[in-house]
Every structure is written in structure tokens, then in C-alpha cells.
Motif scaffolding. Structure first.
Motif, PDB file in Angstrom:
ATOM      1  N   ALA A  85     -10.025  -4.277   1.988  1.00 40.11           N
ATOM      2  CA  ALA A  85     -10.059  -5.224   0.867  1.00 40.11           C
ATOM      3  C   ALA A  85      -8.679  -5.797   0.590  1.00 40.11           C
ATOM      4  N   VAL A  86      -7.641  -4.979   0.725  1.00 34.12           N
ATOM      5  CA  VAL A  86      -6.265  -5.453   0.549  1.00 34.12           C
ATOM      6  C   VAL A  86      -5.937  -6.507   1.602  1.00 34.12           C
ATOM      7  N   GLU A 101     -11.981   1.305   3.671  1.00 36.95           N
ATOM      8  CA  GLU A 101     -12.629   0.151   3.050  1.00 36.95           C
ATOM      9  C   GLU A 101     -11.734  -0.464   1.990  1.00 36.95           C
ATOM     10  N   ARG A 102     -11.034   0.371   1.243  1.00 36.16           N
ATOM     11  CA  ARG A 102     -10.100  -0.134   0.238  1.00 36.16           C
ATOM     12  C   ARG A 102      -8.952  -0.883   0.910  1.00 36.16           C
ATOM     13  N   LYS A 158      -4.350  -7.964  -6.999  1.00 34.37           N
ATOM     14  CA  LYS A 158      -5.456  -7.033  -6.802  1.00 34.37           C
ATOM     15  C   LYS A 158      -6.119  -7.329  -5.463  1.00 34.37           C
ATOM     16  N   PRO A 159      -6.701  -6.310  -4.827  1.00 38.12           N
ATOM     17  CA  PRO A 159      -6.783  -4.928  -5.292  1.00 38.12           C
ATOM     18  C   PRO A 159      -5.476  -4.175  -5.076  1.00 38.12           C
ATOM     19  N   GLU A 160      -5.214  -3.217  -5.939  1.00 37.49           N
ATOM     20  CA  GLU A 160      -4.085  -2.327  -5.740  1.00 37.49           C
ATOM     21  C   GLU A 160      -4.529  -1.161  -4.863  1.00 37.49           C
ATOM     22  N   PHE A 161      -3.584  -0.602  -4.108  1.00 39.66           N
ATOM     23  CA  PHE A 161      -3.912   0.512  -3.222  1.00 39.66           C
ATOM     24  C   PHE A 161      -2.886   1.621  -3.398  1.00 39.66           C
ATOM     25  N   GLN A 170     -13.678   5.798   2.943  1.00 47.24           N
ATOM     26  CA  GLN A 170     -13.595   5.046   1.694  1.00 47.24           C
ATOM     27  C   GLN A 170     -12.217   4.393   1.547  1.00 47.24           C
ATOM     28  N   SER A 171     -11.172   5.120   1.938  1.00 49.12           N
ATOM     29  CA  SER A 171      -9.823   4.563   1.868  1.00 49.12           C
ATOM     30  C   SER A 171      -9.652   3.413   2.854  1.00 49.12           C
ATOM     31  N   LEU A 188      -2.837   5.861  -2.973  1.00 51.43           N
ATOM     32  CA  LEU A 188      -3.662   6.919  -2.401  1.00 51.43           C
ATOM     33  C   LEU A 188      -2.986   8.275  -2.580  1.00 51.43           C
ATOM     34  N   VAL A 196       0.862  -1.172   0.000  1.00 51.11           N
ATOM     35  CA  VAL A 196       0.000   0.000   0.000  1.00 51.11           C
ATOM     36  C   VAL A 196       0.900   1.223   0.000  1.00 51.11           C
TER      37      VAL A 196
END
Length: 200
Positions: free
Chosen positions: A182-183, A178-179, A151-154, A175-176, A156, A122
Motif C-alpha cells: 500500500a505504501v 500488504e501494508r 498515508k499510509p504510514e508504516f 499482513q506486513s 512495524l 518505512v
């Protein structure tokens, strides 16, 4: 029944490394947020922040009869004992930072203690959000036998409104978060897959 299944699931031990040594670093803030997420909502994982600041610059003169300085050996043991890795990598001159590369190189000295483990990256920064550093780190990982999730890529962009971090470098953008979650879930699943365990 669900409690029995949950009890059987192993706890994935994650070693988290930040390429920035600054306390209020946005990238370090990503690690703090990840540590909170595994406490709150990503079960079956434990994240330990591994500080790379005390490591001396790589110098093979410091290796004596196959042994390493105590601070280096302690670092190598943490890397060896982890199930997988989370890298928070700022972008310095289109690449990873000097401290992170130094840490990677120390742990790659014989025997390479990175090998055959899963990893995720990240990053936070300006422009591409550290993306170029991530791609360089993936190239390094090929030689180390590290297996990065795809994936997912992060990435920011920390400077694009609205604010993503507070003045102490803590991630405040939901929102970040939550992303980032997911990672972590993808890293957990891939780690179990590499270990030959099908459940997530």
C-alpha cells in the motif's frame, strides 16, 4: 486497449536507502521485500537499492572546486536520476541513524539533488516501530524540499509475536507485506501527481 494504456505508463524509478548498515537489518529486509513486490504485483515501478556504506563522513574539505569525491558524486547522481525515494529508517536515540543523516547531507550539498521529489518512509524496530525517526526525517525533508506521502504510514514492531522476519532479516509476515504494498502504491500515485501525470 488495456495493453496500449499499460505501455504508455512510465516506469517510476525509486532509489531506496536503508539507514542501517547491518546486512540482516530488518529495515534492509523491508527494502528487499519492496523490491520483490514491484516485481510481483506493483507494476510500473523499479527499485534500486542505493548503498550508503561507502560514503565518507561529510567534510567540506573533500569538496574541491565544486566537485565531490567519486563515491559521493556517484551517489548524488543516483539520487538525482531517481523519480522518488524509499527510506527504510531505523530509530537511533529518537532520531535517524548517523549513516542515513550523512547520506542525506551529502546529497543536499549544492546543488541539492533531493528537491521536488516524492518520498516514503518505512521502519521496523521495537516499541513504536521507528516512528520517532520517521517524524524527524519528515522535519529534515521540509528543508530539502522532499515531499513525503502522508498515508499510509508504516511502522512495524519487529519483536512483537508472531515473527515478522526470519533469521536473515527477510520479511515473512504477509499482513506486513500488504501494508508495504500500500505504501508503494501511494508513492507511485504521488510521484505521478507531482510529475503532472494523472494516471496510476
Amino acid at each position: 486497449m488495456e495493453a496500449v494504456v499499460a505501455a504508455q505508463q512510465p516506469v517510476i524509478k525509486v532509489a531506496a536507502l536503508c539507514g542501517s548498515l547491518r546486512k540482516a537489518s530488518f529495515n534492509r529486509g523491508l527494502i528487499r521485500s519492496a523490491m520483490q513486490l514491484v516485481k510481483d504485483s506493483v507494476k510500473g515501478m523499479e527499485i534500486e537499492y542505493v548503498d550508503i556504506a561507502p560514503l565518507p563522513m561529510l567534510n567540506t574539505d573533500l569538496e574541491v572546486n565544486g566537485t565531490y569525491p567519486p563515491v559521493v558524486e556517484a551517489f548524488r547522481q543516483k539520487i538525482l536520476q531517481a523519480d522518488c525515494y524509499l527510506f527504510a529508517s531505523p530509530e537511533y536515540n529518537y532520531s535517524v541513524s548517523g549513516p542515513l543523516k550523512n547520506a542525506i547531507d551529502w546529497a543536499s550539498r549544492p546543488p541539492n539533488v533531493w528537491a521536488d521529489k516524492a518520498a516514503a518512509i518505512v521502519s521496523a524496530g521495537g516499541g513504536f516501530g521507528g516512528g520517532r525517526a520517521q517524524y524527524h526525517l519528515r522535519q529534515i525533508g521540509v528543508y530539502l524540499d522532499l515531499h513525503f506521502i502522508n498515508k499510509p504510514e508504516f511502522f512495524l514492531n519487529a519483536f512483537q509475536p508472531p515473527a515478522k522476519f526470519d533469521s536473515d532479516g527477510n520479511l515473512i509476515d504477509e499482513q506486513s507485506k500488504e501494508r508495504l504494498k500500500a505504501v508503494l502504491l501511494a508513492l507511485k500515485a504521488f510521484t505521478l501527481r507531482l510529475q503532472g501525470k494523472g494516471y496510476i
